[in-house]
Design a protein around this motif. Structure first.
Motif, PDB file in Angstrom:
ATOM      1  N   SER A 193      -4.941 -19.212 -23.599  1.00  0.00           N
ATOM      2  CA  SER A 193      -5.985 -18.199 -23.705  1.00  0.00           C
ATOM      3  C   SER A 193      -6.807 -18.141 -22.432  1.00  0.00           C
ATOM      4  O   SER A 193      -6.851 -19.099 -21.646  1.00  0.00           O
ATOM      5  CB  SER A 193      -6.919 -18.508 -24.888  1.00  0.00           C
ATOM      6  N   ARG A 194      -7.477 -17.004 -22.237  1.00  0.00           N
ATOM      7  CA  ARG A 194      -8.379 -16.830 -21.109  1.00  0.00           C
ATOM      8  C   ARG A 194      -9.483 -17.883 -21.146  1.00  0.00           C
ATOM      9  O   ARG A 194      -9.888 -18.422 -20.103  1.00  0.00           O
ATOM     10  CB  ARG A 194      -8.983 -15.427 -21.171  1.00  0.00           C
ATOM     11  N   GLU A 195      -9.953 -18.199 -22.344  1.00  0.00           N
ATOM     12  CA  GLU A 195     -11.039 -19.177 -22.491  1.00  0.00           C
ATOM     13  C   GLU A 195     -10.625 -20.546 -21.955  1.00  0.00           C
ATOM     14  O   GLU A 195     -11.432 -21.252 -21.328  1.00  0.00           O
ATOM     15  CB  GLU A 195     -11.459 -19.284 -23.954  1.00  0.00           C
ATOM     16  N   LYS A 196      -9.364 -20.938 -22.188  1.00  0.00           N
ATOM     17  CA  LYS A 196      -8.869 -22.224 -21.691  1.00  0.00           C
ATOM     18  C   LYS A 196      -8.884 -22.253 -20.157  1.00  0.00           C
ATOM     19  O   LYS A 196      -9.283 -23.241 -19.533  1.00  0.00           O
ATOM     20  CB  LYS A 196      -7.451 -22.454 -22.192  1.00  0.00           C
ATOM     21  N   LEU A 198     -10.689 -20.367 -18.042  1.00  0.00           N
ATOM     22  CA  LEU A 198     -12.046 -20.324 -17.511  1.00  0.00           C
ATOM     23  C   LEU A 198     -12.773 -21.650 -17.710  1.00  0.00           C
ATOM     24  O   LEU A 198     -13.565 -22.066 -16.860  1.00  0.00           O
ATOM     25  CB  LEU A 198     -12.824 -19.179 -18.165  1.00  0.00           C
ATOM     26  N   ALA A 199     -12.489 -22.308 -18.837  1.00  0.00           N
ATOM     27  CA  ALA A 199     -13.086 -23.632 -19.062  1.00  0.00           C
ATOM     28  C   ALA A 199     -12.587 -24.625 -18.013  1.00  0.00           C
ATOM     29  O   ALA A 199     -13.363 -25.446 -17.494  1.00  0.00           O
ATOM     30  CB  ALA A 199     -12.751 -24.125 -20.467  1.00  0.00           C
ATOM     31  N   GLN A 202     -14.357 -23.819 -14.685  1.00  0.00           N
ATOM     32  CA  GLN A 202     -15.739 -24.301 -14.671  1.00  0.00           C
ATOM     33  C   GLN A 202     -15.796 -25.816 -14.528  1.00  0.00           C
ATOM     34  O   GLN A 202     -16.630 -26.357 -13.799  1.00  0.00           O
ATOM     35  CB  GLN A 202     -16.453 -23.850 -15.943  1.00  0.00           C
ATOM     36  N   ASP A 307      -4.524 -14.869 -20.610  1.00  0.00           N
ATOM     37  CA  ASP A 307      -4.094 -15.302 -21.939  1.00  0.00           C
ATOM     38  C   ASP A 307      -2.692 -15.899 -21.922  1.00  0.00           C
ATOM     39  O   ASP A 307      -2.233 -16.444 -22.927  1.00  0.00           O
ATOM     40  CB  ASP A 307      -4.140 -14.127 -22.925  1.00  0.00           C
ATOM     41  N   LYS A 310      -2.636 -22.055 -20.234  1.00  0.00           N
ATOM     42  CA  LYS A 310      -3.458 -23.090 -20.862  1.00  0.00           C
ATOM     43  C   LYS A 310      -4.379 -23.758 -19.839  1.00  0.00           C
ATOM     44  O   LYS A 310      -5.295 -24.492 -20.205  1.00  0.00           O
ATOM     45  CB  LYS A 310      -2.579 -24.158 -21.526  1.00  0.00           C
ATOM     46  N   THR A 359     -15.400 -13.378 -17.121  1.00  0.00           N
ATOM     47  CA  THR A 359     -16.349 -14.307 -17.732  1.00  0.00           C
ATOM     48  C   THR A 359     -17.405 -13.593 -18.585  1.00  0.00           C
ATOM     49  O   THR A 359     -18.234 -14.237 -19.208  1.00  0.00           O
ATOM     50  CB  THR A 359     -17.064 -15.125 -16.643  1.00  0.00           C
TER      51      THR A 359
END
Length: 360
Positions: A193-196, A198-199, A202, A307, A310, A359
């Protein structure tokens, strides 16, 4: 003195010789022959297992690379290309380690095809470096001969694998290592996912996690005109040149664009050095008749869709399926003179990419 030597020989015969004989006959890691009279259990330590399988199995096509290639199913490769393939990957490997397993396979079998997912983040490195920081690299497996075979047969590592075989036989605890096709595939263990992504970005930029690099950090780049090329010369170009009857399909795995964003921010000179070596490698390989090159790092539909990932570089199985289709069709195969074109494409993509839009 003579009696002492005879005692030593006798002691060897009653202690060491039986161990060597049992290890050779059973051959739990299949280094000398394929398992036929027992159900094999494969070792997830690819530095050992890929070397042994290269020596003992029957195949005409080798699939190799790092963890970016571990989700490729050899059965799918066989179906799509009409070959008999084996996947000989080594996770977190150096270029020399990948060369070593390929060179061994090319010596052991009449290999017709090599499908090589070649990571660009390992191009800038020492030409003989191995990752002994993970597990000791078993050089004796990659250079068969009487002494090295003896060292292998005496290695206690075999006894550990015996124990796993026996435990698995009674409990099924290591059942995931019974299927060679799925050995060390990892896609089912993660979500993409995009969230993975970006996390991860960061965490790296905040210093909480190391960047996903696999290169020798002792190499200092002073200027781009003095980048050492020996690593790619010896471990890729010479290997292809020396095996003119083998067709090499070399592709660059599609790292996400965020990987290039991060490294351009943290070490722009290293990124430029990587690109310069990549361009040099492509230019030299495109002079040869037995190689096809595909650069998936410029395919925006993949690399800009976070997306699919990972982390910065590891992608979902659907991307592997796309890669195999494109390798078969040949539509994205690079032509002579296009080496600089793909580098320029990626550079423009990086310059025009706005991470802030992901983001929000």
């Amino acid at each position: 003195m003579k009696i002492f030597l005879l005692k030593i020989i006798f002691l060897f015969l009653i202690t060491v010789a039986p161990l060597v004989a049992v290890n050779y006959i059973v051959d739990p890691l299949q280094c000398f022959r394929p398992a036929k009279w027992y159900k094999p259990l494969y070792d997830p330590n690819e530095r050992v297992q890929s070397g042994c399988l290269a020596r003992s199995q029957v195949y005409d096509t080798v699939i190799t690379g790092s963890s970016h290639v571990e989700n490729i199913d050899s059965a799918e490769v066989d179906r799509i290309f009409g070959v008999s393939s084996i996947r000989l990957t080594i996770a977190a490997s150096t270029l020399f380690e990948q060369y070593s397993v390929l060179n061994l396979a090319l010596r052991e079998q009449p290999v017709k095809n090599v499908i090589w997912g070649l990571d660009t983040n390992i191009l800038l490195d020492e030409p003989t470096r191995v990752r002994s920081d993970i597990v000791p690299f078993p050089n004796y497996i990659y250079h068969p001969g009487f002494l090295n075979n003896l060292l292998f047969l005496l290695d206690p590592y075999q006894m550990k694998h015996y124990a796993k075989i026996m435990i698995n036989k009674s409990t099924g605890k290591f059942g995931e290592f019974e299927n060679l096709r799925r050995l060390n595939s990892w896609s089912h263990l993660f979500t993409f996912s995009r969230e993975k992504v970006l996390a991860a970005y960061q965490a790296v930029t905040q210093g909480k996690m190391a960047a996903l690099q696999n290169t020798n950090e002792t190499i200092v780049i002073a200027e781009l005109d003095a980048i050492p090329k020996e690593n790619v010369d010896k471990n890729v170009i010479d290997l292809v040149k020396n095996n003119p009857n083998t067709h090499f399909t070399i592709y660059f795995p599609p790292y996400s664009i965020v990987r290039f964003v991060e490294i351009s921010q943290s070490d722009k000179l290293k990124l430029e050095a990587e690109w310069k070596l990549k361009e040099y490698l492509m230019t030299e390989l495109l002079k040869l008749n037995n190689v096809a090159i595909f650069d998936f790092q410029v395919v925006k539909e993949i690399t800009h869709n976070l997306d699919n990932y990972k982390d910065f570089t590891h992608y979902a199985p659907a991307v592997d399926e796309y890669i195999l289709r494109e390798l078969k069709s040949g539509e994205l195969k690079l032509k002579s003179g296009e080496s600089a074109t793909t580098i320029d494409q990626l550079r423009r993509q990086l310059e025009n990419f706005d991470l802030s839009g992901f983001t929000e």
